[in-house]
Design a protein around this motif. Structure first.
Motif, PDB file in Angstrom:
ATOM      1  N   ASN A  48      -9.711   6.093  -4.063  1.00  0.00           N
ATOM      2  CA  ASN A  48     -10.721   6.729  -3.216  1.00  0.00           C
ATOM      3  C   ASN A  48     -10.137   7.385  -1.971  1.00  0.00           C
ATOM      4  OD1 ASN A  48     -12.999   6.107  -4.825  1.00  0.00           O
ATOM      5  ND2 ASN A  48     -12.917   4.005  -4.072  1.00  0.00           N
ATOM      6  N   VAL A  50      -6.250  -1.009  -5.430  1.00  0.00           N
ATOM      7  CA  VAL A  50      -6.369   0.074  -6.417  1.00  0.00           C
ATOM      8  C   VAL A  50      -7.537   1.003  -6.064  1.00  0.00           C
ATOM      9  CG1 VAL A  50      -6.822   0.612  -8.841  1.00  0.00           C
ATOM     10  CG2 VAL A  50      -5.269  -1.258  -8.248  1.00  0.00           C
ATOM     11  N   LEU A  51      -8.681   0.425  -5.753  1.00  0.00           N
ATOM     12  CA  LEU A  51      -9.833   1.251  -5.395  1.00  0.00           C
ATOM     13  C   LEU A  51      -9.589   2.026  -4.107  1.00  0.00           C
ATOM     14  CD1 LEU A  51     -12.777  -1.127  -6.322  1.00  0.00           C
ATOM     15  CD2 LEU A  51     -12.138   1.019  -7.448  1.00  0.00           C
ATOM     16  N   ARG A  81      -7.367  -8.693  -2.305  1.00  0.00           N
ATOM     17  CA  ARG A  81      -7.616  -8.559  -3.750  1.00  0.00           C
ATOM     18  C   ARG A  81      -6.931  -7.287  -4.255  1.00  0.00           C
ATOM     19  NH1 ARG A  81     -12.660 -11.115  -5.808  1.00  0.00           N
ATOM     20  NH2 ARG A  81     -12.383  -9.489  -7.388  1.00  0.00           N
ATOM     21  N   PHE A  82      -6.234  -7.406  -5.365  1.00  0.00           N
ATOM     22  CA  PHE A  82      -5.526  -6.265  -5.941  1.00  0.00           C
ATOM     23  C   PHE A  82      -6.500  -5.138  -6.276  1.00  0.00           C
ATOM     24  CE2 PHE A  82      -3.355  -3.934  -9.377  1.00  0.00           C
ATOM     25  CZ  PHE A  82      -2.192  -3.599  -8.703  1.00  0.00           C
ATOM     26  N   SER A  83      -7.680  -5.477  -6.735  1.00  0.00           N
ATOM     27  CA  SER A  83      -8.673  -4.448  -7.064  1.00  0.00           C
ATOM     28  C   SER A  83      -9.035  -3.628  -5.831  1.00  0.00           C
ATOM     29  CB  SER A  83      -9.921  -5.075  -7.685  1.00  0.00           C
ATOM     30  OG  SER A  83     -10.513  -5.997  -6.791  1.00  0.00           O
ATOM     31  N   SER A  84      -9.034  -4.245  -4.675  1.00  0.00           N
ATOM     32  CA  SER A  84      -9.316  -3.522  -3.434  1.00  0.00           C
ATOM     33  C   SER A  84      -8.215  -2.504  -3.145  1.00  0.00           C
ATOM     34  CB  SER A  84      -9.441  -4.509  -2.268  1.00  0.00           C
ATOM     35  OG  SER A  84      -9.672  -3.820  -1.064  1.00  0.00           O
ATOM     36  N   THR A 140       0.843  -1.201   0.000  1.00  0.00           N
ATOM     37  CA  THR A 140       0.000   0.000   0.000  1.00  0.00           C
ATOM     38  C   THR A 140       0.873   1.243   0.000  1.00  0.00           C
ATOM     39  OG1 THR A 140      -1.793  -1.145   1.149  1.00  0.00           O
ATOM     40  CG2 THR A 140      -1.785   1.265   1.275  1.00  0.00           C
ATOM     41  N   ASP A 153     -10.839  -7.626   2.367  1.00  0.00           N
ATOM     42  CA  ASP A 153     -11.267  -8.075   1.044  1.00  0.00           C
ATOM     43  C   ASP A 153     -10.402  -9.211   0.505  1.00  0.00           C
ATOM     44  OD1 ASP A 153     -13.305  -6.199   1.065  1.00  0.00           O
ATOM     45  OD2 ASP A 153     -12.167  -4.716  -0.069  1.00  0.00           O
ATOM     46  N   LEU A 199      -7.893  -3.902   2.504  1.00  0.00           N
ATOM     47  CA  LEU A 199      -7.279  -4.924   1.661  1.00  0.00           C
ATOM     48  C   LEU A 199      -7.343  -6.281   2.354  1.00  0.00           C
ATOM     49  CD1 LEU A 199      -5.729  -5.413  -0.972  1.00  0.00           C
ATOM     50  CD2 LEU A 199      -3.642  -4.750   0.228  1.00  0.00           C
TER      51      LEU A 199
END
Length: 83
Positions: A65, A60-61, A55-58, A22, A52, A49
């Motif tokens: 955000n 990035v989001l 997950r890599f998408s978590s 992160t 979730d 993270l």
């Protein structure tokens, strides 16, 4: 000593890895080093993270955000209005 050992270490300490990745990704996204006031965002993104299932998408989001990303200073030339 190799990929298998790295995988084992990461599996044993996923929270440490989540926080480290992160920090690195947020640094890249901001285009600057992290400051003390970025720490709460890093902690929150890393906690989300973990929640979730890493997950890599978590990640990035979470970065997109985050307050530091939302309030970053852009290229000044992009602030010039065009007719």
């Amino acid at each position: 000593t190799g990929p298998a050992e790295l995988e084992e270490v990461l599996a044993q300490q996923p929270d440490i890895f989540a926080e480290a990745i992160t920090e690195k990704m947020l640094t890249y996204a901001l285009g600057r080093g992290l400051e003390h006031y970025d720490r709460p965002a890093v902690k929150q993104i890393a906690a989300n993270l973990a929640r979730d299932n890493y997950r890599f998408s978590s990640l990035v989001l979470g970065i997109v955000n985050s307050l530091p990303f939302q309030r970053r200073r852009g290229d000044r030339s992009s602030n010039v209005s065009h007719p």
